[in-house]
Design an enzyme around this catalytic site. Structure first.
Site, mmCIF file in Angstrom:
data_model
loop_
_atom_site.group_PDB
_atom_site.id
_atom_site.type_symbol
_atom_site.label_atom_id
_atom_site.label_comp_id
_atom_site.label_asym_id
_atom_site.label_seq_id
_atom_site.Cartn_x
_atom_site.Cartn_y
_atom_site.Cartn_z
ATOM 1 N N ASP A 101 -0.115 0.654 3.904
ATOM 2 C CA ASP A 101 0.558 -0.545 3.403
ATOM 3 C C ASP A 101 1.544 -0.150 2.309
ATOM 4 O O ASP A 101 1.415 0.910 1.680
ATOM 5 C CB ASP A 101 -0.457 -1.555 2.878
ATOM 6 C CG ASP A 101 -1.289 -1.008 1.721
ATOM 7 O OD1 ASP A 101 -1.916 0.062 1.906
ATOM 8 O OD2 ASP A 101 -1.305 -1.626 0.637
ATOM 9 N N GLU B 297 -4.136 -0.965 -0.161
ATOM 10 C CA GLU B 297 -4.177 -0.239 -1.432
ATOM 11 C C GLU B 297 -3.263 -0.866 -2.466
ATOM 12 O O GLU B 297 -3.595 -0.937 -3.656
ATOM 13 C CB GLU B 297 -3.796 1.224 -1.197
ATOM 14 C CG GLU B 297 -4.081 2.140 -2.382
ATOM 15 C CD GLU B 297 -2.947 2.217 -3.381
ATOM 16 O OE1 GLU B 297 -3.143 2.802 -4.459
ATOM 17 O OE2 GLU B 297 -1.843 1.694 -3.086
#
Length: 259
Positions: A90, A153
């Site tokens: 991500d 994250e």
């Protein structure tokens, strides 16, 4: 012992395919979105997990998506006692003022550009390819190695609890998502909300505070109206854990509002 010559030859042999697969991952806008069925962090992060599965398998490793939150590449058969390498796919929002297409892999003067090339798609794919090349060169690890790719994250790592609901934690781990070369620990993150009462009415002089507000970075553009006077600040966008890197304010403009 694998010689440096063999390693360099393996890097040269794999470079083209590595860059092709890196471009495939870079083209996915894996910014956190609205939670959906089978996509707890949105369509983009989930697509990144799904896209890397066949890449992992072509590299010769077992691939598995866990709880629609993380995916791993496993080298070895021990599912409980493994060394964990933790990366993520991500990314933060792209912002603006890009010279290159942020959702692609661009090369200029030997440098690679695109959203996530450093944090963390580039290092994640490089780690996968390091495992592949060592495997191809005949290296056999003493313990199972599991490279885990996360999908949240940048927004709090809520993918980790979902992973641990299904899988054992690693017996030891490190990440390529930081300063060179790797890290095994992280500074703590604390979020504060500070409330200061202002009872003299002066706060009414402040209007229209605007900027690219997010917890992960210090914005590079801010504007505010104070006593009908517009103030604009232009700086350098930096991570919120290193605000001292924004040392140069490019321009501050103050204009009287017509209002």
């Amino acid at each position: 012992m694998i010689s440096e010559e063999k390693i360099n030859k393996a890097i040269s042999t794999n470079e083209k395919v590595f860059l092709e697969n890196l471009r495939t991952i870079m083209q996915i806008p894996s910014v956190k979105g609205s939670s959906e069925k089978d996509a707890p962090f949105g369509k983009g992060p989930k697509k990144a997990l799904e896209t890397i599965v066949p890449i992992i398998e072509k590299c010769g490793f077992k691939a598995k998506i866990v709880n629609n939150a993380m995916v791993y590449a496993q080298w070895g058969d021990d599912d409980e006692n493994y060394i964990g390498i933790i990366d993520h796919l991500d990314v933060v929002p792209v912002g603006d003022k890009w010279k290159f297409n942020p959702w692609d892999l661009s090369v200029e003067n030997g440098r690679l550009y695109g959203r996530g090339i450093l944090d963390n798609k580039g290092p994640a794919l490089a780690t996968l390819w390091a495992m592949k090349m060592l495997k191809d060169l005949g290296y056999k690890p003493k313990k199972t190695i599991r490279l885990v790719f996360g999908s949240d994250e940048e927004s709090g790592s809520n993918d980790v609890p979902l992973y641990l609901k299904k899988e054992k934690p690693p017996i030891f781990g490190w990440t390529a998502d930081c300063k060179y070369p790797v890290v095994y620990g992280e500074r703590g993150i604390v979020n504060y909300s500070i409330f200061t009462p202002i009872s003299d009415g002066s706060l009414n002089q402040v209007k229209n505070l605007q900027g690219d507000m997010a917890k992960d970075h210090v914005p590079d553009e801010l504007s505010v109206e104070i006593k009908n006077r517009r103030i604009e600040s232009h700086g350098i966008r930096v991570p919120s854990n290193a605000p001292e890197r924004d040392r140069k304010i490019v321009c501050v403009r103050m204009n009287y509002s017509l209002i």
